[in-house]
Design an enzyme around this catalytic site. Sequence first.
Site, PDB file in Angstrom:
ATOM      1  N   LYS A  80      10.021  37.238  73.901  1.00  0.00           N
ATOM      2  CA  LYS A  80       9.230  36.239  74.643  1.00  0.00           C
ATOM      3  C   LYS A  80       8.641  35.209  73.695  1.00  0.00           C
ATOM      4  N   CYS A 169      -8.533  42.592  84.159  1.00  0.00           N
ATOM      5  CA  CYS A 169      -7.795  42.982  82.956  1.00  0.00           C
ATOM      6  C   CYS A 169      -8.644  43.792  81.984  1.00  0.00           C
ATOM      7  N   MET A 170      -9.717  43.201  81.480  1.00  0.00           N
ATOM      8  CA  MET A 170     -10.466  43.828  80.396  1.00  0.00           C
ATOM      9  C   MET A 170     -11.877  44.284  80.780  1.00  0.00           C
ATOM     10  N   MET A 337      -4.023  48.947  80.598  1.00  0.00           N
ATOM     11  CA  MET A 337      -4.322  48.869  82.024  1.00  0.00           C
ATOM     12  C   MET A 337      -4.227  50.198  82.775  1.00  0.00           C
ATOM     13  N   GLY A 374      -5.027  42.532  76.869  1.00  0.00           N
ATOM     14  CA  GLY A 374      -3.819  42.072  77.528  1.00  0.00           C
ATOM     15  C   GLY A 374      -3.445  40.658  77.139  1.00  0.00           C
ATOM     16  N   GLN A 375      -4.332  39.734  77.453  1.00  0.00           N
ATOM     17  CA  GLN A 375      -3.998  38.322  77.290  1.00  0.00           C
ATOM     18  C   GLN A 375      -4.292  37.847  75.865  1.00  0.00           C
TER      19      GLN A 375
HETATM   20  N1  LIG Z   1      -0.080  44.103  90.856  1.00  0.00           N
HETATM   21  C1  LIG Z   1      -0.694  43.775  89.726  1.00  0.00           C
HETATM   22  N2  LIG Z   1      -1.387  42.625  89.658  1.00  0.00           N
HETATM   23  C2  LIG Z   1      -2.030  42.309  88.514  1.00  0.00           C
HETATM   24  C3  LIG Z   1      -1.973  43.146  87.377  1.00  0.00           C
HETATM   25  C4  LIG Z   1      -1.218  44.358  87.476  1.00  0.00           C
HETATM   26  O1  LIG Z   1      -1.117  45.146  86.522  1.00  0.00           O
HETATM   27  N3  LIG Z   1      -0.611  44.624  88.665  1.00  0.00           N
HETATM   28  N4  LIG Z   1      -2.616  42.794  86.235  1.00  0.00           N
HETATM   29  C5  LIG Z   1      -3.769  41.900  86.304  1.00  0.00           C
HETATM   30  C6  LIG Z   1      -4.037  41.360  84.964  1.00  0.00           C
HETATM   31  S1  LIG Z   1      -4.299  42.509  83.722  1.00  0.00           S
HETATM   32  C7  LIG Z   1      -4.070  40.049  84.677  1.00  0.00           C
HETATM   33  S2  LIG Z   1      -4.488  39.532  83.106  1.00  0.00           S
HETATM   34  C8  LIG Z   1      -3.842  39.051  85.719  1.00  0.00           C
HETATM   35  C9  LIG Z   1      -3.093  37.806  85.242  1.00  0.00           C
HETATM   36  O2  LIG Z   1      -2.893  36.971  86.319  1.00  0.00           O
HETATM   37  P1  LIG Z   1      -2.717  35.393  86.201  1.00  0.00           P
HETATM   38  O3  LIG Z   1      -3.598  34.852  85.174  1.00  0.00           O
HETATM   39  O4  LIG Z   1      -2.909  34.847  87.559  1.00  0.00           O
HETATM   40  O5  LIG Z   1      -1.187  35.296  85.781  1.00  0.00           O
HETATM   41  P2  LIG Z   1      -0.432  34.253  84.844  1.00  0.00           P
HETATM   42  O6  LIG Z   1       0.971  34.220  85.276  1.00  0.00           O
HETATM   43  O7  LIG Z   1      -0.686  34.613  83.446  1.00  0.00           O
HETATM   44  O8  LIG Z   1      -1.142  32.911  85.209  1.00  0.00           O
HETATM   45  C10 LIG Z   1      -1.437  31.944  84.244  1.00  0.00           C
HETATM   46  C11 LIG Z   1      -1.230  30.583  84.886  1.00  0.00           C
HETATM   47  O9  LIG Z   1      -1.662  29.552  83.991  1.00  0.00           O
HETATM   48  C12 LIG Z   1      -0.616  28.598  83.813  1.00  0.00           C
HETATM   49  N5  LIG Z   1      -0.788  28.031  82.466  1.00  0.00           N
HETATM   50  C13 LIG Z   1      -0.082  28.290  81.343  1.00  0.00           C
HETATM   51  N6  LIG Z   1      -0.600  27.616  80.300  1.00  0.00           N
HETATM   52  C14 LIG Z   1      -1.638  26.885  80.766  1.00  0.00           C
HETATM   53  C15 LIG Z   1      -2.567  25.988  80.165  1.00  0.00           C
HETATM   54  O10 LIG Z   1      -2.559  25.714  78.973  1.00  0.00           O
HETATM   55  N7  LIG Z   1      -3.504  25.442  80.995  1.00  0.00           N
HETATM   56  C16 LIG Z   1      -3.552  25.703  82.319  1.00  0.00           C
HETATM   57  N8  LIG Z   1      -4.496  25.122  83.042  1.00  0.00           N
HETATM   58  N9  LIG Z   1      -2.681  26.547  82.902  1.00  0.00           N
HETATM   59  C17 LIG Z   1      -1.764  27.149  82.139  1.00  0.00           C
HETATM   60  C18 LIG Z   1       0.633  29.379  84.036  1.00  0.00           C
HETATM   61  O11 LIG Z   1       1.711  28.533  84.387  1.00  0.00           O
HETATM   62  C19 LIG Z   1       0.230  30.330  85.169  1.00  0.00           C
HETATM   63  O12 LIG Z   1       0.376  29.752  86.420  1.00  0.00           O
HETATM   64  O13 LIG Z   1      -3.094  39.641  86.782  1.00  0.00           O
HETATM   65  C20 LIG Z   1      -3.633  40.781  87.348  1.00  0.00           C
HETATM   66  N10 LIG Z   1      -2.755  41.147  88.462  1.00  0.00           N
HETATM   67  N1  LIG Z   2       5.854  41.817  78.520  1.00  0.00           N
HETATM   68  C1  LIG Z   2       4.574  41.635  78.876  1.00  0.00           C
HETATM   69  N2  LIG Z   2       3.591  41.965  78.023  1.00  0.00           N
HETATM   70  C2  LIG Z   2       2.310  41.816  78.403  1.00  0.00           C
HETATM   71  C3  LIG Z   2       1.968  41.240  79.649  1.00  0.00           C
HETATM   72  C4  LIG Z   2       3.039  40.850  80.508  1.00  0.00           C
HETATM   73  O1  LIG Z   2       2.823  40.321  81.610  1.00  0.00           O
HETATM   74  N3  LIG Z   2       4.313  41.077  80.087  1.00  0.00           N
HETATM   75  N4  LIG Z   2       0.679  41.088  80.022  1.00  0.00           N
HETATM   76  C5  LIG Z   2      -0.384  41.322  79.057  1.00  0.00           C
HETATM   77  C6  LIG Z   2      -1.594  41.740  79.771  1.00  0.00           C
HETATM   78  S1  LIG Z   2      -2.622  40.557  80.425  1.00  0.00           S
HETATM   79  C7  LIG Z   2      -1.965  43.037  79.871  1.00  0.00           C
HETATM   80  S2  LIG Z   2      -3.401  43.430  80.672  1.00  0.00           S
HETATM   81  C8  LIG Z   2      -1.223  44.101  79.182  1.00  0.00           C
HETATM   82  C9  LIG Z   2      -0.982  45.348  80.039  1.00  0.00           C
HETATM   83  O2  LIG Z   2      -0.342  46.288  79.268  1.00  0.00           O
HETATM   84  P1  LIG Z   2      -0.130  47.778  79.778  1.00  0.00           P
HETATM   85  O3  LIG Z   2      -1.366  48.302  80.347  1.00  0.00           O
HETATM   86  O4  LIG Z   2       0.501  48.536  78.693  1.00  0.00           O
HETATM   87  O5  LIG Z   2       0.959  47.549  80.938  1.00  0.00           O
HETATM   88  P2  LIG Z   2       1.089  47.972  82.471  1.00  0.00           P
HETATM   89  O6  LIG Z   2       2.542  47.974  82.744  1.00  0.00           O
HETATM   90  O7  LIG Z   2       0.229  47.150  83.330  1.00  0.00           O
HETATM   91  O8  LIG Z   2       0.519  49.463  82.596  1.00  0.00           O
HETATM   92  C10 LIG Z   2       0.621  50.434  81.576  1.00  0.00           C
HETATM   93  C11 LIG Z   2       0.954  51.808  82.061  1.00  0.00           C
HETATM   94  O9  LIG Z   2      -0.062  52.384  82.870  1.00  0.00           O
HETATM   95  C12 LIG Z   2       0.561  53.482  83.493  1.00  0.00           C
HETATM   96  N5  LIG Z   2      -0.276  54.112  84.520  1.00  0.00           N
HETATM   97  C13 LIG Z   2      -0.238  53.993  85.864  1.00  0.00           C
HETATM   98  N6  LIG Z   2      -1.153  54.800  86.442  1.00  0.00           N
HETATM   99  C14 LIG Z   2      -1.782  55.462  85.451  1.00  0.00           C
HETATM  100  C15 LIG Z   2      -2.813  56.461  85.407  1.00  0.00           C
HETATM  101  O10 LIG Z   2      -3.352  56.926  86.408  1.00  0.00           O
HETATM  102  N7  LIG Z   2      -3.207  56.875  84.168  1.00  0.00           N
HETATM  103  C16 LIG Z   2      -2.614  56.440  83.018  1.00  0.00           C
HETATM  104  N8  LIG Z   2      -3.027  56.932  81.860  1.00  0.00           N
HETATM  105  N9  LIG Z   2      -1.627  55.525  83.038  1.00  0.00           N
HETATM  106  C17 LIG Z   2      -1.225  55.018  84.231  1.00  0.00           C
HETATM  107  C18 LIG Z   2       1.844  52.858  84.015  1.00  0.00           C
HETATM  108  O11 LIG Z   2       2.824  53.843  84.257  1.00  0.00           O
HETATM  109  C19 LIG Z   2       2.222  51.897  82.889  1.00  0.00           C
HETATM  110  O12 LIG Z   2       3.267  52.388  82.086  1.00  0.00           O
HETATM  111  O13 LIG Z   2       0.041  43.615  78.761  1.00  0.00           O
HETATM  112  C20 LIG Z   2      -0.001  42.389  78.056  1.00  0.00           C
HETATM  113  N10 LIG Z   2       1.334  42.193  77.561  1.00  0.00           N
HETATM  114  S1  SF4 Z   3       2.083  37.989  70.754  1.00  0.00           S
HETATM  115 FE1  SF4 Z   3       3.015  39.541  72.085  1.00  0.00          FE
HETATM  116  S2  SF4 Z   3       4.502  38.374  73.286  1.00  0.00           S
HETATM  117 FE2  SF4 Z   3       3.989  37.109  71.503  1.00  0.00          FE
HETATM  118  S3  SF4 Z   3       5.523  37.610  69.965  1.00  0.00           S
HETATM  119 FE3  SF4 Z   3       3.746  38.928  69.606  1.00  0.00          FE
HETATM  120  S4  SF4 Z   3       4.226  40.812  70.703  1.00  0.00           S
HETATM  121 FE4  SF4 Z   3       5.591  39.223  71.509  1.00  0.00          FE
HETATM  122 MO   LIG Z   4      -4.314  41.434  81.683  1.00  0.00          MO
END
Ligand SMILES: Nc1nc2c(c(=O)[nH]1)N[C@H]1C(S)=C(S)[C@@H](COP(=O)(O)OP(=O)(O)OC[C@H]3O[C@@H](n4cnc5c(=O)[nH]c(N)nc54)[C@H](O)[C@@H]3O)O[C@H]1N2
Ligand SMILES: Nc1nc2c(c(=O)[nH]1)N[C@H]1C(S)=C(S)[C@@H](COP(=O)(O)OP(=O)(O)OC[C@H]3O[C@@H](n4cnc5c(=O)[nH]c(N)nc54)[C@H](O)[C@@H]3O)O[C@H]1N2
Ligand code: SF4
Ligand SMILES: [Mo]
Length: 752
Positions: A80, A169-170, A337, A374-375
């Site tokens: 990525k 997220c956090m 998460m 995460g982010q």
């Molecule tokens: N079902 C499910 N839903 C989840 C989660 C999950 O585990 N399961 N995880 C949650 C978590 S941990 C997170 S962090 C959230 C993330 O959820 P979102 O923040 O809603 O997801 P993103 O796709 O990262 O959205 C970022 C947006 O900002 C835009 N963007 C990119 N760069 C810029 C910039 O420089 N400026 C501006 N203004 N916009 C920009 C991108 O195009 C995108 O539309 O989702 C949550 N939702």
């Molecule tokens: N490729 C990629 N990388 C990312 C992101 C992305 O969108 N794509 N998003 C970023 C962001 S904002 C975040 S928050 C992180 C998230 O990073 P992670 O938290 O590592 O990712 P997830 O896939 O949301 O969930 C992690 C694991 O939680 C497990 N899980 C489900 N239920 C339970 C439970 O009851 N207990 C335990 N112990 N585990 C459980 C799921 O099986 C899954 O494997 O990733 C970051 N990095």
């Molecule tokens: S910051 Fe995360 S997504 Fe970007 S190169 Fe490093 S491991 Fe890959």
């Molecule tokens: Mo996140």
Amino acid sequence: MKVTRREVLKTAAAASAMAAIGTPLAQMAHAADNEPEKWVKSVCRFCGTGCGVMVGIKGGKVVTVKGDPNNHNAGFLCLKGALMPPIVYSKDRVTKPYIRKNGKLEPATWDEAMSLVTRKFKKSLKEHGPTSIAYYGSGQALTEETYLASKIWKAGFGSNNVEGNPRLCMASAVGGYVTTFGKDEPCGSYDDIDAATCFFIIGSNMSECHPILFKRVAARKQADPNVKVIVVDPRKTNTARIADEHVSFKPGTDLAILNSMAYVMIQEELDNQRFHNKYVTFMTNEKKKVDFEAYMEFLEDYTPEKVEVLSGVSADQIRRIALMFAEASATTSFWCMGLNQRIRGVWANNLVSNLHLLTGHIGKTGATPFSLTGQPNACGGVRDTGGLCHLLPAGRLIKKPEHRAKLEEQWGLKPGTIAPKPGLHTIALWNAFSEGKVKAMFVLCTNPAHSLPNVNIYEEGMKRKDNFMVLSEPFMDAETVKYCDVLLPSAFWCEKRGTYGCSERRYSLLMQSVEPMGECRPDLDILLDFAKRMDVDPKVIPFNTVDDVWNEWREVSSVTPYNFMGITRARMEKASGILWPCPTEDHPGTKIRYVRGQDPNIPKDYKNKYHFYGKKDGRAVIWFRPYKGAAEEPDAEYPMVLTTGRVIDHWHTGTMTMKVPELRRSFPKAYVEVNVEDAKAKGIRNGDDVVLETRRDTMTFQARVSDVCRPGLVFVPWYDANLMINKLTLNAFDKGSKQPEYKICAVRIKKA
Ligand SMILES: Nc1nc2c(c(=O)[nH]1)N[C@H]1C(S)=C(S)[C@@H](COP(=O)(O)OP(=O)(O)OC[C@H]3O[C@@H](n4cnc5c(=O)[nH]c(N)nc54)[C@H](O)[C@@H]3O)O[C@H]1N2
Ligand SMILES: Nc1nc2c(c(=O)[nH]1)N[C@H]1C(S)=C(S)[C@@H](COP(=O)(O)OP(=O)(O)OC[C@H]3O[C@@H](n4cnc5c(=O)[nH]c(N)nc54)[C@H](O)[C@@H]3O)O[C@H]1N2
Ligand code: SF4
Ligand SMILES: [Mo]
């Protein structure tokens, strides 16, 4: 070295795959057919690993990126990160402002768009007061952007409605660290990976979500076969494939497993008495200070035999992992998460820290409880500078009068300017928007119409005619664009300057590489323009540039344990990231907190080695957190568990990664992961359409039958805008952190 684009992609793909299985990989190269004229130092746009990148520029355009050899990632990137350039030049870029007229977005000038935004916010403020307007931001916005937005709202408007996706997220990690240590953010650094002899990875799929960190973990294990890896996850993820012990359990029961590990550690005399006698307070759930004996009594409910019945993990395995954790010379825990997105997210965080405090696996290189962010800037921008409704910069709290007073003094505000009541947290905020209580919403760098849980109900609010939503967004195809009243074209990643702070408290500078496209503007400039048009006192917002904002943040932090004073812009331009606290320009940054001689907040002549100065008595807390189930347990009607999460090649709502052909092709469409046994019982074959039904909604996904999910559990990745699993998820949230339980809800499935 001359390499073609195809070869680069091959290296990158191999790198991505190998990171997942833990083979060392070659440093990313750039394509020779696009030999850059210069390289500009920056940070990856994606995950909280925060890899340093060098952006290759030619003819004023980004042509390639490579890993920054001087940042913690030592030149490595995952796929990525390596494939960001095509996103910048996507045909879907929003390049001018738009105003919705008769349901359709029509092009407008900046002045028309911003005048409308100002009119709407002023009207709302005048007629309904400061609680009727809100900012909804992001852990992907720059630190300076979040600091500024939060100041405009809290100091300029007297409104604490400042929220954003870090709540999703956090928030539980913040709650966990603050209740255990008195201060937010991890106490160790990535260097701990190279010294750990045991990794305890729980609720984190590092190999897909923090690939470059996982690569470092895998390399550590490969270098020393005695290094142990424990993965606690109900799915057999890629991460679990390097585990010595993969612990699969009934989702949600890991709280009991963690308590049971503590029980075994004490039974086996593996607790570190000297450490916990001196540095730990034992505290009941009701906040009563008690002694170690009371803790042992509390743990009686969590004997491995009892927990086996509850969780489905054998008592033997619980004993094995407890010993592995405690007996190792240095144990590092990672979580994400799987623990945070739970209605007991804060408790789950506490319970991991408990194990470190009980055994003394803390404050030594290689031994630390490390919450993965995460982010790219959820730590940095949002947690540190206070971009949530209950926070003020540098860990201060809105509800504390002395914290407000001190900040008002620093900001030069009249006493009482900052409203004493916290604003609405994310779920409450979007509910209030749906109910018409919040009237005007400024959404920036996040895509809530796709990412909120149980999203159908919030869509209703976004559609309300009497509501106003302005969205700053670089891409036309983001889901939230469908609902906004004004769309502002934001500059993207390499088109602006500012900082990201990653998981290990490291702040790195993203230097501007190219000019923004079309009429795009950096979010910081948009917010400055907004403040001016809203008549915010220029003494409150005295900034012209992003560097002005940074310098004020340094000053504000300097009287707190956060202390960024030494992280000057001049220094950041040269260094590839510095870890706070960093009080002076000659301070190297801090790798280990709470330890004398390491953490600059502890006087050199302090009597004890450790000092948890976030707590009045200097002691961290071992909390008695009982097991409690999920908000929606499976039952006769909905007998299975649905969990949602990520895949390696996509970022969240897919607005960016779906634009990279190589990434889109690897995961074109969401699917449902079903266990072989469940599939057999329901006559589902790999590739069949499967209907998923929860109490919220119903949707159909193609089945991927495998052994990844345990029986009774299904998993759906949430990146696909055409198959939004958040129509099915639950919006129950943790009482303390207000973070929703995306990880568990009840579902029934059948073959379509
Ligand atoms: N079902 C499910 N839903 C989840 C989660 C999950 O585990 N399961 N995880 C949650 C978590 S941990 C997170 S962090 C959230 C993330 O959820 P979102 O923040 O809603 O997801 P993103 O796709 O990262 O959205 C970022 C947006 O900002 C835009 N963007 C990119 N760069 C810029 C910039 O420089 N400026 C501006 N203004 N916009 C920009 C991108 O195009 C995108 O539309 O989702 C949550 N939702
Ligand atoms: N490729 C990629 N990388 C990312 C992101 C992305 O969108 N794509 N998003 C970023 C962001 S904002 C975040 S928050 C992180 C998230 O990073 P992670 O938290 O590592 O990712 P997830 O896939 O949301 O969930 C992690 C694991 O939680 C497990 N899980 C489900 N239920 C339970 C439970 O009851 N207990 C335990 N112990 N585990 C459980 C799921 O099986 C899954 O494997 O990733 C970051 N990095
Ligand atoms: S910051 Fe995360 S997504 Fe970007 S190169 Fe490093 S491991 Fe890959
Ligand atoms: Mo996140």
